[in-house]
Design an enzyme around this catalytic site. Sequence first.
Site, mmCIF file in Angstrom:
data_model
loop_
_atom_site.group_PDB
_atom_site.id
_atom_site.type_symbol
_atom_site.label_atom_id
_atom_site.label_comp_id
_atom_site.label_asym_id
_atom_site.label_seq_id
_atom_site.Cartn_x
_atom_site.Cartn_y
_atom_site.Cartn_z
ATOM 1 N N ARG A 24 -20.224 -21.992 61.044
ATOM 2 C CA ARG A 24 -19.878 -20.386 60.288
ATOM 3 C C ARG A 24 -19.515 -19.918 59.126
ATOM 4 N NH1 ARG A 24 -15.527 -18.001 56.688
ATOM 5 N NH2 ARG A 24 -13.973 -16.688 57.949
ATOM 6 N N VAL A 25 -20.203 -18.266 59.463
ATOM 7 C CA VAL A 25 -20.051 -18.594 57.901
ATOM 8 C C VAL A 25 -19.328 -16.898 57.784
ATOM 9 C CG1 VAL A 25 -21.820 -16.564 56.840
ATOM 10 C CG2 VAL A 25 -22.609 -18.095 58.222
ATOM 11 N N GLY A 26 -18.610 -16.454 56.655
ATOM 12 C CA GLY A 26 -17.259 -15.816 56.561
ATOM 13 C C GLY A 26 -18.505 -14.169 56.004
ATOM 14 N N GLY A 40 -12.091 -13.628 56.641
ATOM 15 C CA GLY A 40 -13.427 -12.703 56.474
ATOM 16 C C GLY A 40 -13.985 -11.818 58.102
ATOM 17 N N THR A 76 -11.499 -11.299 49.338
ATOM 18 C CA THR A 76 -10.886 -12.604 49.400
ATOM 19 C C THR A 76 -9.542 -12.081 51.027
ATOM 20 O OG1 THR A 76 -8.885 -12.616 48.474
ATOM 21 C CG2 THR A 76 -10.783 -13.727 47.343
ATOM 22 N N GLY A 77 -9.831 -13.539 51.976
ATOM 23 C CA GLY A 77 -8.773 -13.256 53.006
ATOM 24 C C GLY A 77 -10.138 -12.951 54.583
ATOM 25 N N THR A 114 -11.254 -17.995 47.935
ATOM 26 C CA THR A 114 -12.588 -17.374 47.929
ATOM 27 C C THR A 114 -12.471 -16.449 46.228
ATOM 28 O OG1 THR A 114 -12.912 -16.748 49.298
ATOM 29 C CG2 THR A 114 -13.812 -15.531 48.268
HETATM 30 N N1 ASP Z 1 -13.433 -14.695 52.737
HETATM 31 C C1 ASP Z 1 -13.326 -15.720 53.161
HETATM 32 C C2 ASP Z 1 -14.468 -16.489 54.159
HETATM 33 O O1 ASP Z 1 -13.641 -15.568 55.448
HETATM 34 C C3 ASP Z 1 -12.574 -17.087 53.015
HETATM 35 C C4 ASP Z 1 -11.167 -16.834 51.746
HETATM 36 O O2 ASP Z 1 -11.383 -15.812 51.516
HETATM 37 O O3 ASP Z 1 -10.060 -17.520 51.428
HETATM 38 O O4 ASP Z 1 -14.540 -17.453 54.851
#
Ligand code: ASP
Length: 364
Positions: A240-242, A266, A263-264, A212
């Site tokens: 799926r929605v993050g 979600g 980021t990470g 992200t």
């Molecule tokens: N935060 C994003 C999500 O959960 C994933 C990511 O940061 O790589 O969709």
Amino acid sequence: MSKQIERRTFLHGSAAAAAAWASPRLFAIGGRVARKLDGPGCIGSANAHLPKPGHPKQQSYSAVETATSRLRAGDRPVDSAVVGVTLLEDDPYETGVGLGGLPNEEGVVELDASVMDGTEHRAGAVAALRNIQNPAAVALAVMRKTNHLLLVGEGALRFARDLGYPEVSLLTPESRRVWLEWRAARGATDNWIGEPEGGSTSSAVKSPPLGTTHISCWDGKGHVGGATTTSGLAWKVPGRVGDSPVIGAGLFADDGAGSAGSTGRGESNILVAGAHTIVEQMRIGKSPEEACLEALRRVTDQCERRLRDASGRPTFDLAYYALNKDGEYGSAMIYGRYHNAAFAVCDGKGPRHESGAVLFSESK
Ligand code: ASP
């Protein structure tokens, strides 16, 4: 609360990483040290500065530098952030956003993005958007051209199409190859033939990269805004929605306090309304870094058992980025596994990586 979680260690990124990044301008706030932007500028995820290692582009490029040049030209923080993240959405070698983003389990790329203007208290977002390369720009259009905040799926696609955004195939030969490899490696009982004996499974399959992109901008006069864009977790269930398009989770901005993004993993961030929590912590006087750490503590304290390792720590990583209305900034991650706990910054001193705070040391 487990003993292990109580025995948290608060570390900064490794000494080697810290030495590699430009030394920040430091300020003491309430006994703590905070870093402050040198004039209009922005912070973001590490991938918002320089191509990822192995990128075939010879020349470097920097999304935070692009966003900062727009701020200097007088663009609003939210618009500047969108111009910055668009650079990465257009990059086929960036596997976490836009073109070349890793797909869902059916091999379809579904994009999420949000934008927020901290001055006008307006936001826009799109989720599970297919075939459109620049979801952040579409989110900006949702904010500016509709009475709504979030458009999803087919409706978001029709909206983008009506505005003239071209439909493209977002799956690149490389992202298709990694998806096929993941599908083949899924299990011994399905009908897909796996890797030949001795063949290697790429690290993108074993542990899909978090990719992200978030950018928060500050115009030097107390105005903030941001953008967060993603292809979401690789191999996700279709639909799926993050956290990225969820205002208050993947992004929140308010001139009265500041701007933050993530980021990470979600799902874990949504459960603590991470970006909103950080902005509210800054409003009551916490430094951006301390506000990020506070949100991470909530994530780790509330984390369900199945997502903890044997020592009680989360099995996943999550990163926060924040700046306040005065231009102070910081970042914190649970582990800093991705990009060695670095985040991107740009201001009068130019674009660079700096080292964020880390909640847990990987060496237990
Ligand atoms: N935060 C994003 C999500 O959960 C994933 C990511 O940061 O790589 O969709």
